[in-house]
Design an enzyme around this catalytic site. Structure first.
Site, PDB file in Angstrom:
ATOM      1  N   ASP A 103       0.811  -1.227   0.000  1.00  0.00           N
ATOM      2  CA  ASP A 103       0.000   0.000   0.000  1.00  0.00           C
ATOM      3  C   ASP A 103       0.843   1.275   0.000  1.00  0.00           C
ATOM      4  OD1 ASP A 103       1.007  -0.007   2.538  1.00  0.00           O
ATOM      5  OD2 ASP A 103      -0.883   0.468   3.522  1.00  0.00           O
ATOM      6  N   GLU A 104       2.039   1.197  -0.557  1.00  0.00           N
ATOM      7  CA  GLU A 104       2.912   2.356  -0.517  1.00  0.00           C
ATOM      8  C   GLU A 104       3.820   2.376  -1.744  1.00  0.00           C
ATOM      9  OE1 GLU A 104       5.208   4.510   3.198  1.00  0.00           O
ATOM     10  OE2 GLU A 104       4.820   2.371   3.225  1.00  0.00           O
TER      11      GLU A 104
END
Length: 391
Positions: free
Chosen positions: A95-96
């Site tokens: 998620d990054e």
DNA sequence: TCTGGGGTCCTAGGACCC
DNA sequence: TCTGGGGTCCTAGGACCC
């Protein structure tokens, strides 16, 4: 992404919206928080926290058993969109991501505009929020992104650093964890400014190579290169681990878990076209002492049974001094696409069989076909149902 | 209901080879 | 007549991150 897993679950099940939600592993087993909604965080619930602690802080919490495949699918679709703004994208985790827009920002009327476009696209397409940081280096951008959550957009320029670092604790820098922070405190270093003004020789003698990096971090100058996902990222290892429902010293049970994990790892290796020749068996004792033992072979493996056999060789050499809490199997020394050219015709049959089993299980669900070893034993009381092993 | 699961990188020492 | 120097591979362990 903000509370990524929990937010996805809220999208799927609107009933959960606005409620304290925790995504975890199998709630019946021993598991921990993988993601907590901001509502849950208001009660002090954090990632990594045990369920016991979660209930203590927030008895009305809603638990959801996580599904990594589902999150990975959405993650991939979101990341694919980022390439519209630059080919230099580093996918850092599920998620990054980092975007190097040095050469493309002018095409989109600047960095801030790109950030707004990404945020509004994400809100429209997935009803998800993220926090974006803009800065001259990865380190500063990452720091900026952490300053406002959820739904933040923070710009840090080089000239903003001295003022910010005056008070900022060293622990908030990316790469300084608990242990390093403790060492730094002992040297009298608490803020980033103090770190930046500390003599570099002293840091090097204490931290080795890391010392120079720490100094640069304290000055806000550390500039890590972007590991562009444009050139395909190389996977170094693949593994699975499982914390048992209860600690045990029963060798047969432990072996069964090792076999299960070996099968899972092999399945993933095959799916992504890898083979590996080093097996690592990780064990965690009741008292949480955790250690791993490796064994490197002269052949490459992507079959569960082969990995299992090597893991057993390792197990035989470990004198078990306590009950086992957790077992992990991982494979490293990876090579791509070996499976396409099996060395021995005799092996062909088994490889072909695995392919068919993979196919059937993909179509009809996990464990439609499975090795007989994994069937529940008659004295299953102690083992629990096997289905439950799968998180 | 004490402390999940999946990774990467770095260091250090031993074995082995030339 | 007291044991160099350079290199690779392997293993173990620590730290950090999401």
């Amino acid at each position: 992404m903000n509370a990524f897993f929990a937010s996805i679950e809220e999208q799927i099940n609107p009933f959960l919206k606005g409620k304290p939600v925790v995504v975890c592993g199998n709630p019946k087993g021993r598991t921990a928080v993988a993601s907590a909604s901001y509502e849950a965080r208001r009660y002090g619930v954090e990632a990594g926290m045990s369920l016991h602690e979660v209930f203590r802080r927030c008895p009305q919490v809603y638990l959801v058993s996580g599904d990594l495949e589902k999150y990975l699918d959405i993650s991939k679709r979101i990341f694919a969109k980022l390439y519209e703004y630059t080919p230099l994208v580093e996918i850092y985790s599920i998620d990054e991501a980092f975007l190097d827009i040095t050469f493309t920002h002018h095409l989109f009327k600047g960095a801030v505009n790109i950030a707004h476009r990404i945020k509004s696209w994400m809100a429209k397409e997935y009803k998800l929020t993220c926090s974006i940081g803009i800065g001259p280096t990865k380190m500063i951008a990452k720091l900026a992104s952490s300053l406002k959550k959820p739904d933040g957009l923070v710009i840090l320029r080089a000239k903003d650093i001295p003022k910010l670092f005056k008070k900022l604790p060293v622990k908030s820098l990316w790469g300084i964890g608990e242990k390093t922070a403790q060492y730094l405190y002992r040297l009298g270093i608490h803020t980033c400014e103090e770190l930046g003004s500390y003599p570099v020789e002293a840091l090097i003698s204490r931290f080795g190579k890391m010392g120079r990096v720490l100094k640069e971090m304290g000055l806000g100058l550390w500039d890590a290169p972007l590991a562009s996902s444009f050139k395909e990222q190389v996977v170094k290892s693949m593994g699975h681990s499982h914390t048992l429902d209860f600690d045990t010293d029963d060798l047969e049970s432990i072996k069964r878990v090792i076999f299960y994990l070996s099968e899972e790892v092999a399945k993933r290796l095959r799916k992504e076209g890898y083979s590996g020749r080093t097996v690592c068996l990780t064990l965690r004792y009741s008292d949480f002492f955790t250690f791993g033992r490796h064994l490197t072979t002269n052949f490459y493996m992507n079959q569960g049974y082969d990995i299992y056999k090597v893991a057993l060789l390792i197990l035989e050499k470990i004198p078990l001094s306590q009950k086992i809490r957790m077992v992990g199997v991982s494979v490293s020394n990876l090579l791509r696409d070996f499976s396409q050219t099996p060395l021995f015709p005799k092996e062909n049959k088994r490889i072909r069989a695995s392919e068919v089993v993979d196919y059937i299980n993909q179509k009809y669900g996990e464990f439609t076909i499975m090795p007989a070893t994994l069937l529940p034993l008659p004295r299953k009381k102690k083992m629990g149902k096997l289905k439950e092993l799968k998180l």
